[in-house]
Design a protein around this motif. Structure first.
Motif, mmCIF file in Angstrom:
data_model
loop_
_atom_site.group_PDB
_atom_site.id
_atom_site.type_symbol
_atom_site.label_atom_id
_atom_site.label_comp_id
_atom_site.label_asym_id
_atom_site.label_seq_id
_atom_site.Cartn_x
_atom_site.Cartn_y
_atom_site.Cartn_z
ATOM 1 N N ASP A 26 13.698 -4.404 -23.304
ATOM 2 C CA ASP A 26 14.782 -5.093 -22.604
ATOM 3 C C ASP A 26 15.048 -6.496 -23.143
ATOM 4 O O ASP A 26 15.804 -7.253 -22.528
ATOM 5 N N GLU A 27 14.420 -6.866 -24.263
ATOM 6 C CA GLU A 27 14.512 -8.263 -24.701
ATOM 7 C C GLU A 27 15.958 -8.710 -24.897
ATOM 8 O O GLU A 27 16.318 -9.830 -24.533
ATOM 9 N N GLY A 28 16.788 -7.858 -25.472
ATOM 10 C CA GLY A 28 18.182 -8.248 -25.672
ATOM 11 C C GLY A 28 18.888 -8.535 -24.366
ATOM 12 O O GLY A 28 19.606 -9.541 -24.237
ATOM 13 N N ASP A 29 18.682 -7.674 -23.360
ATOM 14 C CA ASP A 29 19.306 -7.885 -22.055
ATOM 15 C C ASP A 29 18.736 -9.114 -21.359
ATOM 16 O O ASP A 29 19.458 -9.840 -20.664
ATOM 17 N N ASP B 47 20.623 -16.575 -20.845
ATOM 18 C CA ASP B 47 21.658 -17.465 -21.382
ATOM 19 C C ASP B 47 22.812 -17.614 -20.397
ATOM 20 O O ASP B 47 23.356 -18.712 -20.211
ATOM 21 N N GLU B 48 23.190 -16.516 -19.771
ATOM 22 C CA GLU B 48 24.296 -16.543 -18.812
ATOM 23 C C GLU B 48 23.928 -17.320 -17.551
ATOM 24 O O GLU B 48 24.703 -18.163 -17.077
ATOM 25 N N ASP C 174 21.297 -19.445 -16.887
ATOM 26 C CA ASP C 174 20.906 -20.842 -17.102
ATOM 27 C C ASP C 174 20.073 -21.380 -15.936
ATOM 28 O O ASP C 174 20.380 -22.408 -15.337
ATOM 29 N N GLU D 185 18.350 -1.408 -17.811
ATOM 30 C CA GLU D 185 19.419 -0.472 -17.477
ATOM 31 C C GLU D 185 18.912 0.930 -17.163
ATOM 32 O O GLU D 185 19.698 1.806 -16.822
ATOM 33 N N VAL E 210 17.517 -11.837 -22.849
ATOM 34 C CA VAL E 210 18.099 -13.013 -23.514
ATOM 35 C C VAL E 210 19.517 -13.264 -23.014
ATOM 36 O O VAL E 210 19.889 -14.401 -22.673
ATOM 37 N N SER E 211 20.315 -12.218 -22.943
ATOM 38 C CA SER E 211 21.711 -12.379 -22.504
ATOM 39 C C SER E 211 21.771 -12.888 -21.071
ATOM 40 O O SER E 211 22.579 -13.782 -20.752
ATOM 41 N N PHE E 212 20.935 -12.326 -20.210
ATOM 42 C CA PHE E 212 20.954 -12.745 -18.807
ATOM 43 C C PHE E 212 20.504 -14.194 -18.650
ATOM 44 O O PHE E 212 21.140 -14.972 -17.926
ATOM 45 N N ASP F 285 19.975 -10.392 -10.158
ATOM 46 C CA ASP F 285 20.875 -10.416 -11.298
ATOM 47 C C ASP F 285 22.334 -10.480 -10.866
ATOM 48 O O ASP F 285 23.191 -10.940 -11.622
#
Length: 259
Positions: free
Chosen positions: A93-96, A102-103, A105, A44, A98-100, A60
């Motif tokens: 950025d690890e959290g972002d 997962d979304e 796939d 971000e 992981v979320s991306f 993205d």
């Protein structure tokens, strides 16, 4: 031996060529599987957001459209086409990430480190006027971040794992200690390094990783997938031949991610 899977190819959804042209080249070259792993960054931070918009690398946001295209192309080609991503890694950025992942796939994710302290290690200009100490510090930071990438377990594949070596101003600062740091990380990780052919037929003239680094990885039982890092059709053909010569000379085979 024949290399039949190429897990690292780019399309016009980042900085490569239209997928049908790349697939035509892959089929002509005798590949059985191709992975479109287009560049993506989910950080971000303002500078990175601005740069990705300026260069049009927005996977993205565009991956659903590319996925529709891949599904259509799967019906037209006698090739296995993987819907993948090459994702820039930064521990912040690890959290972002992981979320991306997962979304989205994807079939698999390739992780890469291109920047250290906001500076792209593939570009000569930022390093031209730096001292040896400053250059060495950048290279140290690169390998520490690469080890973090491997240990994160977020990616199936790690891309071009000695990237600073292709940059003349940074070449030669990679040490045996760097090799051991990253090789030890790979030994305990599910992440596999690629043998990357992005510069083997160009000015650098070597694979990533370079021979000494490959030796450190092989000593630890680490194998490689084949990733041509192709951006144009001719690169797929030429780099496949180079891969086959490389593996044949060593009586080795690349890893295949899927049966």
């Amino acid at each position: 031996m024949s290399v039949v899977h190429d897990y690292h190819v780019h399309s016009n959804y980042s900085d490569g060529t239209q997928m049908p042209r790349m697939l035509d080249a892959a089929a002509d070259a005798g590949l059985r599987a191709v992975g479109f792993a287009d560049h993506c960054n989910v950080a971000e931070r303002e500078g990175l957001q601005r740069e990705k918009r300026e260069y049009g690398i927005n996977l993205d946001r565009t991956y659903p459209l590319r996925r529709e295209a891949i599904e259509s192309l799967r019906e037209q080609y006698d090739l296995r086409i993987f819907d993948a991503v090459e994702l820039d890694y930064d521990p912040r950025d690890e959290g972002d990430i992981v979320s991306f992942l997962d979304e989205a796939d994807f079939d698999y994710a390739v992780g890469s480190v291109h920047r250290v302290a906001g500076t792209n290690v593939q570009r000569s200009a930022p390093f031209a006027d730096l001292s040896e100490r400053e250059r060495r510090a950048f290279v140290d930071d690169y390998y520490e971040r690469l080890a973090d990438l491997v240990e994160s377990e977020l990616f199936a594949v790690a891309a071009h794992v000695d990237l600073p070596e292709r940059t003349p101003e940074l070449r030669g600062y990679t040490t045996a200690d760097h090799h051991e740091l990253v090789a030890d990380a790979f030994r305990g990780s599910r992440t596999v390094p690629e043998l990357n052919a992005g510069r083997v037929l160009r000015d650098y003239g070597e694979y990533h990783p370079a021979p000494d680094f490959r030796a450190a990885l092989r000593e630890r039982g680490v194998a490689f997938v084949a990733g041509s890092d192709s951006h144009a059709p001719d690169e797929i053909r030429n780099r496949k031949r180079a891969f086959e010569d490389h593996f044949a000379e060593r009586e080795a085979e690349p890893v295949q991610l899927f049966d």
